[in-house]
Design an enzyme around this catalytic site. Structure first.
Site, PDB file in Angstrom:
ATOM      1  N   GLY A  22      38.247  -0.982 -15.961  1.00 59.80           N
ATOM      2  CA  GLY A  22      38.526   0.778 -15.793  1.00 59.80           C
ATOM      3  C   GLY A  22      37.072   1.587 -15.910  1.00 59.80           C
TER       4      GLY A  22
ATOM      5  N   ASN B  97      35.242   2.398 -13.407  1.00 60.74           N
ATOM      6  CA  ASN B  97      35.443   3.397 -12.467  1.00 60.74           C
ATOM      7  C   ASN B  97      36.376   4.414 -12.765  1.00 60.74           C
ATOM      8  OD1 ASN B  97      33.540   2.770  -9.833  1.00 60.74           O
ATOM      9  ND2 ASN B  97      34.165   0.578 -10.434  1.00 60.74           N
TER      10      ASN B  97
ATOM     11  N   MET C 115      43.542  -5.550  -8.736  1.00 59.20           N
ATOM     12  CA  MET C 115      43.216  -6.959  -8.271  1.00 59.20           C
ATOM     13  C   MET C 115      44.475  -7.626  -7.606  1.00 59.20           C
ATOM     14  SD  MET C 115      40.246  -7.434  -8.704  1.00 59.20           S
ATOM     15  CE  MET C 115      39.895  -9.026  -8.432  1.00 59.20           C
ATOM     16  N   ARG C 116      45.103  -6.741  -6.725  1.00 57.98           N
ATOM     17  CA  ARG C 116      46.480  -7.271  -5.936  1.00 57.98           C
ATOM     18  C   ARG C 116      46.398  -6.851  -4.478  1.00 57.98           C
ATOM     19  NH1 ARG C 116      51.196  -9.585  -7.412  1.00 57.98           N
ATOM     20  NH2 ARG C 116      52.356  -8.586  -5.690  1.00 57.98           N
ATOM     21  N   ILE C 117      46.663  -7.664  -3.600  1.00 56.95           N
ATOM     22  CA  ILE C 117      46.756  -7.341  -2.300  1.00 56.95           C
ATOM     23  C   ILE C 117      48.171  -6.533  -2.210  1.00 56.95           C
ATOM     24  CG2 ILE C 117      47.024  -8.244   0.048  1.00 56.95           C
ATOM     25  CD1 ILE C 117      45.200 -10.642  -1.003  1.00 56.95           C
ATOM     26  N   LEU C 118      48.036  -5.295  -1.292  1.00 56.63           N
ATOM     27  CA  LEU C 118      49.060  -4.391  -1.294  1.00 56.63           C
ATOM     28  C   LEU C 118      49.794  -4.972   0.274  1.00 56.63           C
ATOM     29  CD1 LEU C 118      47.460  -1.134  -2.292  1.00 56.63           C
ATOM     30  CD2 LEU C 118      49.269  -2.348  -3.306  1.00 56.63           C
TER      31      LEU C 118
ATOM     32  N   ASN D 206      39.553   2.388  -1.785  1.00 56.30           N
ATOM     33  CA  ASN D 206      38.987   1.410  -2.603  1.00 56.30           C
ATOM     34  C   ASN D 206      37.669   1.401  -2.790  1.00 56.30           C
ATOM     35  OD1 ASN D 206      39.512  -0.959  -4.106  1.00 56.30           O
ATOM     36  ND2 ASN D 206      38.787  -2.341  -2.581  1.00 56.30           N
TER      37      ASN D 206
ATOM     38  N   HIS E  86      34.325  -1.342  -3.408  1.00 53.27           N
ATOM     39  CA  HIS E  86      34.205  -2.856  -3.345  1.00 53.27           C
ATOM     40  C   HIS E  86      32.533  -3.088  -3.677  1.00 53.27           C
ATOM     41  CE1 HIS E  86      34.946  -6.968  -1.901  1.00 53.27           C
ATOM     42  NE2 HIS E  86      33.657  -6.788  -1.311  1.00 53.27           N
TER      43      HIS E  86
ATOM     44  N   SER F 157      30.531   0.078  -1.750  1.00 53.81           N
ATOM     45  CA  SER F 157      31.087   0.700  -0.525  1.00 53.81           C
ATOM     46  C   SER F 157      32.713   1.543  -0.911  1.00 53.81           C
ATOM     47  CB  SER F 157      31.762  -0.147   0.571  1.00 53.81           C
ATOM     48  OG  SER F 157      30.472  -0.989   0.974  1.00 53.81           O
TER      49      SER F 157
ATOM     50  N   ASP G  69      39.459  -5.587   2.509  1.00 54.04           N
ATOM     51  CA  ASP G  69      38.211  -4.970   2.531  1.00 54.04           C
ATOM     52  C   ASP G  69      37.709  -4.720   4.095  1.00 54.04           C
ATOM     53  OD1 ASP G  69      38.259  -5.261  -0.290  1.00 54.04           O
ATOM     54  OD2 ASP G  69      37.430  -7.154  -0.122  1.00 54.04           O
TER      55      ASP G  69
ATOM     56  N   GLU H  51      28.367   2.508  -8.331  1.00 57.17           N
ATOM     57  CA  GLU H  51      29.610   2.823  -7.937  1.00 57.17           C
ATOM     58  C   GLU H  51      30.173   4.082  -8.769  1.00 57.17           C
ATOM     59  OE1 GLU H  51      32.440  -0.562  -8.828  1.00 57.17           O
ATOM     60  OE2 GLU H  51      31.045  -1.860  -8.077  1.00 57.17           O
TER      61      GLU H  51
HETATM   62  C1  GRF Z   1      34.240  -2.964  -9.683  1.00 56.53           C
HETATM   63  O1  GRF Z   1      33.079  -3.766  -9.187  1.00 56.53           O
HETATM   64  C2  GRF Z   1      34.796  -2.597  -8.324  1.00 56.53           C
HETATM   65  O2  GRF Z   1      33.701  -2.458  -6.893  1.00 56.53           O
HETATM   66  C3  GRF Z   1      35.635  -3.715  -7.840  1.00 56.53           C
HETATM   67  O3  GRF Z   1      36.237  -4.024  -9.056  1.00 56.53           O
HETATM   68  C4  GRF Z   1      35.195  -3.751 -10.297  1.00 56.53           C
HETATM   69  C5  GRF Z   1      36.193  -2.872 -11.013  1.00 56.53           C
HETATM   70  O4  GRF Z   1      35.340  -2.436 -12.247  1.00 56.53           O
HETATM   71  N1  GRF Z   1      36.674  -3.344  -6.746  1.00 56.53           N
HETATM   72  P1  GRF Z   1      36.041  -1.358 -13.296  1.00 56.53           P
HETATM   73  O5  GRF Z   1      37.390  -1.889 -13.845  1.00 56.53           O
HETATM   74  O6  GRF Z   1      36.241  -0.373 -12.545  1.00 56.53           O
HETATM   75  O7  GRF Z   1      35.053  -1.602 -14.300  1.00 56.53           O
END
Ligand code: GRF
Length: 196
Positions: free
Chosen positions: A12, A14, A86-89, A103, A105, A132, A141, A170
């Protein structure tokens, strides 16, 4: 002020950057994790943001997504930001939220979709990588890119070192893109992310 939900599965960081950057354009009203005990949940709770765990085990993708959609609807959520979710919707969920679902990435999409990005970037001897933010479409993606930031790859880079430098960009890129979206400055049109 737009009502935003953030979906996480782990750390978490981000999410934390989105919480800290929130201004008059958006408010994070709900954080949902599919993983109980995800560290990001504590980050939300520390900021008095309501959290919800929706476990996915034993559920079909459609059943999980229906629960998710119901929770978002119950809280009048307008935009959804995936942050390490980490789940495909399912296609149905993505279509319903198309244009309001984004999202982040850790690569310069459309290069290096999927997982183990930094390992693959280093193995390919790339000079440049980055992050991105993109609209989510049913194909993984593959959605229209809203914003990118580049990061140099060092000759002797390690996946962990590169991940750390990409993560740092990010944390400024994602709030900036979410603000554009919340203010209606960027939207999805004809398969592209465009300015108003
Ligand atoms: C990040 O690298 C993001 O780009 C990817 O998963 C990671 C998540 O990190 N989708 P965090 O949980 O936000 O620290």
């Amino acid at each position: 002020m737009r009502r935003v939900a953030v979906l996480i599965s782990g750390r978490g960081s981000n999410l934390k950057s989105l919480i800290e950057a929130a201004d008059a354009s958006y408010k994070i009203v709900l954080v949902i994790s599919n993983i109980e005990g995800a560290a990001g949940l504590e980050k939300a709770q520390a900021s008095q943001i309501p959290t919800l765990v929706i476990p996915h085990a034993g559920k079909t993708r459609e059943a999980f997504d229906a629960e998710l959609d119901a929770a978002l609807g119950a809280d009048d959520v307008e935009f959804v930001a995936l942050a390490g979710f980490m789940r495909i919707l399912s296609d149905g969920f993505v279509r319903k939220w198309q244009g309001r679902l984004i999202n982040i990435h850790p690569s310069l999409l459309p290069a290096y979709k999927g997982t183990n990005v930094h390992e693959r970037v280093i193995a390919a001897r790339e000079c440049l990588s980055g992050a991105s933010v993109h609209f989510v479409v049913p194909e993984l993606d593959a959605g229209p890119v809203i914003a990118q930031a580049t990061v140099p790859v060092h000759r002797d880079d390690t996946p962990a070192g590169l991940a750390e430098r990409v993560l740092a960009v990010e944390h400024t890129l994602y709030p900036r893109a979410l603000k554009w979206l919340a203010k209606g400055e960027v939207f999805l049109k004809g398969g592209l992310a465009v300015f108003r």
